[in-house]
Design an enzyme around this catalytic site. Structure first.
Site, PDB file in Angstrom:
ATOM      1  N   TYR A 137     -27.853  -5.957  20.013  1.00  0.00           N
ATOM      2  CA  TYR A 137     -29.113  -6.178  21.048  1.00  0.00           C
ATOM      3  C   TYR A 137     -30.248  -5.067  21.849  1.00  0.00           C
ATOM      4  O   TYR A 137     -31.147  -4.510  22.568  1.00  0.00           O
ATOM      5  CB  TYR A 137     -28.340  -6.249  22.868  1.00  0.00           C
ATOM      6  CG  TYR A 137     -28.936  -6.930  24.553  1.00  0.00           C
ATOM      7  CD1 TYR A 137     -29.931  -8.538  23.816  1.00  0.00           C
ATOM      8  CD2 TYR A 137     -29.545  -6.528  25.338  1.00  0.00           C
ATOM      9  CE1 TYR A 137     -30.281  -8.569  25.129  1.00  0.00           C
ATOM     10  CE2 TYR A 137     -29.754  -6.547  26.131  1.00  0.00           C
ATOM     11  CZ  TYR A 137     -30.643  -8.237  26.404  1.00  0.00           C
ATOM     12  OH  TYR A 137     -31.312  -9.091  27.322  1.00  0.00           O
ATOM     13  N   LYS A 147     -36.419  -3.686  27.540  1.00  0.00           N
ATOM     14  CA  LYS A 147     -35.968  -4.300  28.852  1.00  0.00           C
ATOM     15  C   LYS A 147     -36.354  -2.916  29.960  1.00  0.00           C
ATOM     16  O   LYS A 147     -36.293  -2.689  31.550  1.00  0.00           O
ATOM     17  CB  LYS A 147     -34.886  -4.590  29.019  1.00  0.00           C
ATOM     18  CG  LYS A 147     -34.767  -6.163  28.459  1.00  0.00           C
ATOM     19  CD  LYS A 147     -35.624  -6.744  29.410  1.00  0.00           C
ATOM     20  CE  LYS A 147     -35.608  -8.180  28.739  1.00  0.00           C
ATOM     21  NZ  LYS A 147     -36.849  -9.198  29.202  1.00  0.00           N
TER      22      LYS A 147
HETATM   23  N1  LIG Z   1     -30.893 -16.578  29.575  1.00  0.00           N
HETATM   24  C1  LIG Z   1     -30.647 -15.137  30.289  1.00  0.00           C
HETATM   25  O1  LIG Z   1     -29.474 -14.460  30.058  1.00  0.00           O
HETATM   26  C2  LIG Z   1     -31.902 -13.852  31.059  1.00  0.00           C
HETATM   27  C3  LIG Z   1     -30.821 -12.583  30.988  1.00  0.00           C
HETATM   28  C4  LIG Z   1     -31.317 -11.968  31.492  1.00  0.00           C
HETATM   29  C5  LIG Z   1     -32.547 -11.427  31.659  1.00  0.00           C
HETATM   30  N2  LIG Z   1     -33.210 -12.142  31.272  1.00  0.00           N
HETATM   31  C6  LIG Z   1     -35.202 -12.498  30.733  1.00  0.00           C
HETATM   32  O2  LIG Z   1     -35.654 -13.943  31.024  1.00  0.00           O
HETATM   33  C7  LIG Z   1     -36.636 -14.084  30.415  1.00  0.00           C
HETATM   34  C8  LIG Z   1     -36.644 -15.405  30.080  1.00  0.00           C
HETATM   35  O3  LIG Z   1     -35.438 -15.627  29.038  1.00  0.00           O
HETATM   36  P1  LIG Z   1     -35.071 -17.410  29.039  1.00  0.00           P
HETATM   37  O4  LIG Z   1     -33.312 -17.323  28.856  1.00  0.00           O
HETATM   38  O5  LIG Z   1     -35.955 -17.887  29.995  1.00  0.00           O
HETATM   39  O6  LIG Z   1     -35.701 -17.566  27.171  1.00  0.00           O
HETATM   40  P2  LIG Z   1     -35.439 -19.051  26.323  1.00  0.00           P
HETATM   41  O7  LIG Z   1     -35.290 -20.301  26.992  1.00  0.00           O
HETATM   42  O8  LIG Z   1     -34.846 -18.862  25.374  1.00  0.00           O
HETATM   43  O9  LIG Z   1     -37.384 -19.337  26.523  1.00  0.00           O
HETATM   44  C9  LIG Z   1     -38.047 -18.212  26.139  1.00  0.00           C
HETATM   45  C10 LIG Z   1     -39.143 -18.340  27.384  1.00  0.00           C
HETATM   46  O10 LIG Z   1     -40.663 -17.731  26.463  1.00  0.00           O
HETATM   47  C11 LIG Z   1     -42.177 -18.142  25.376  1.00  0.00           C
HETATM   48  N3  LIG Z   1     -42.294 -16.957  24.635  1.00  0.00           N
HETATM   49  C12 LIG Z   1     -41.797 -16.450  23.202  1.00  0.00           C
HETATM   50  N4  LIG Z   1     -42.148 -15.572  22.828  1.00  0.00           N
HETATM   51  C13 LIG Z   1     -43.328 -15.295  23.287  1.00  0.00           C
HETATM   52  C14 LIG Z   1     -44.714 -15.382  23.174  1.00  0.00           C
HETATM   53  N5  LIG Z   1     -44.870 -14.197  22.238  1.00  0.00           N
HETATM   54  N6  LIG Z   1     -45.835 -15.217  23.415  1.00  0.00           N
HETATM   55  C15 LIG Z   1     -45.500 -16.413  24.676  1.00  0.00           C
HETATM   56  N7  LIG Z   1     -44.537 -17.172  25.213  1.00  0.00           N
HETATM   57  C16 LIG Z   1     -43.276 -16.848  24.330  1.00  0.00           C
HETATM   58  C17 LIG Z   1     -41.040 -19.041  24.776  1.00  0.00           C
HETATM   59  O11 LIG Z   1     -41.739 -19.884  24.710  1.00  0.00           O
HETATM   60  P3  LIG Z   1     -41.767 -21.316  23.309  1.00  0.00           P
HETATM   61  O12 LIG Z   1     -41.187 -22.636  24.338  1.00  0.00           O
HETATM   62  O13 LIG Z   1     -43.535 -21.691  23.066  1.00  0.00           O
HETATM   63  O14 LIG Z   1     -41.345 -21.184  22.196  1.00  0.00           O
HETATM   64  C18 LIG Z   1     -40.463 -19.802  26.100  1.00  0.00           C
HETATM   65  O15 LIG Z   1     -40.581 -20.568  27.212  1.00  0.00           O
HETATM   66  C19 LIG Z   1     -36.797 -13.031  28.972  1.00  0.00           C
HETATM   67  O16 LIG Z   1     -37.003 -11.804  29.581  1.00  0.00           O
HETATM   68  C20 LIG Z   1     -35.181 -12.711  28.834  1.00  0.00           C
HETATM   69  O17 LIG Z   1     -35.404 -11.304  27.801  1.00  0.00           O
HETATM   70  C21 LIG Z   1     -33.133 -13.413  29.978  1.00  0.00           C
END
Ligand SMILES: NC(=O)c1ccc[n+]([C@@H]2O[C@H](COP(=O)([O-])OP(=O)(O)OC[C@H]3O[C@@H](n4cnc5c(N)ncnc54)[C@H](OP(=O)(O)O)[C@@H]3O)[C@@H](O)[C@H]2O)c1
Length: 254
Positions: free
Chosen positions: A154, A161
């Site tokens: 990571y 982050k």
């Molecule tokens: N899931 C976790 O456990 C977790 C924990 C802490 C923080 N976070 C943070 O929360 C946020 C969302 O995470 P998630 O787990 O919900 O992600 P996710 O379900 O994988 O969804 C990612 C989203 O980001 C978009 N995306 C990716 N690359 C992009 C780019 N270059 N330009 C524009 N859009 C882009 C994707 O668009 P497309 O659908 O078009 O590909 C999708 O809508 C992130 O910042 C992540 O680091 C997540």
């Protein structure tokens, strides 16, 4: 009750996961929503359809957050469609799960450009649309425990982050007296497309769930979206430059 009627919100990566849940929460509270995506056109359109059924306006905008020109074009569309912006959520992230010892300069740049540089460019480009009278405007970025811990494979995302949290504090310093709150939401491990495929994911979900101190409550995308909703509302006007942790107390164990 939180009422965001008349506010316009832009959510990067609003097609899936936490971004999708947030788009729907804000629309339920009355906001009109811009859903950014990069590959998932149909998922983004589905979210827009759900928002339209709630009686709010929603548009989808394809734009790659690693591309400065895409960010500019997206904000131009927001300006043309709505004439202003009240809420900016920098949620989209990428970076891949890999050891730092295997990461190339291109991998490093991709993670930093999409996750960190995008936040600065989004704030710069959105500012003219956010300079208006009325309730305080809100900019919120997403972080994770990788910003301050060492987690397997990571390193790139974790470093990005940490940089996001620092950028948020400095943006708060620059924008706080211009009617804008800038904060970070740090979420614990949430099951989404990006996390469910990493090696050992199921074991990690079970371990983290066992460490939460909220009587078995799950940490869902909607639970994270609830905190984002609070930070988008006037109820949080005195919260400035902070990182708010939403993990059910999981990290208290050290
Ligand atoms: N899931 C976790 O456990 C977790 C924990 C802490 C923080 N976070 C943070 O929360 C946020 C969302 O995470 P998630 O787990 O919900 O992600 P996710 O379900 O994988 O969804 C990612 C989203 O980001 C978009 N995306 C990716 N690359 C992009 C780019 N270059 N330009 C524009 N859009 C882009 C994707 O668009 P497309 O659908 O078009 O590909 C999708 O809508 C992130 O910042 C992540 O680091 C997540």
């Amino acid at each position: 009750m939180i009422d965001l009627t008349g506010r316009v919100a832009l959510i990067t990566g609003g097609s899936r996961g936490i971004g999708r849940a947030t788009a729907l929460r804000l629309a339920e509270a009355g906001a009109d929503v811009v859903i950014n995506f990069v590959t998932s056109q149909s998922a983004a359109s589905e979210v827009a359809g759900e928002i339209a059924r709630l009686g709010r306006s929603a548009i989808t905008v394809k734009a790659d957050m690693s591309e400065p020109e895409d960010i500019s074009s997206m904000l131009e569309i927001v300006g043309n469609e709505f004439g202003k912006l009240d809420i900016l959520i920098s949620n989209a992230a990428s970076g891949g799960f890999r050891q730092l010892m295997d990461a190339s300069p291109a991998n490093f740049e991709a993670a930093m450009n999409t996750n960190v540089r995008a936040l600065m460019l989004l704030a710069q480009t959105a500012l003219p649309l956010m300079r208006h009278e009325g309730p305080r405007r809100k900019i919120i970025a997403l972080s994770s425990h990788g910003s301050h811990r060492a987690l397997p494979a990571y390193g790139l995302i974790g470093a990005s982050k940490a940089a996001i949290e620092s950028l948020v504090r400095h943006l708060a310093l620059e924008l706080g007296n211009q009617g804008i709150n800038v904060n970070t939401v740090l979420a614990g491990l949430v099951e989404t497309d990006s996390t469910k495929n990493f090696p050992g994911a199921q074991q990690a979900f079970a371990e983290v769930a066992g460490r939460r101190l909220v009587s078995g409550l799950p940490l869902s995308p909607e639970a994270v979206a609830n905190t984002l909703l609070f930070l988008c509302s006037p109820l949080s006007d005195l919260i400035q430059g902070q990182t708010i942790v939403v993990d059910g107390g999981e990290a208290l164990h050290g």
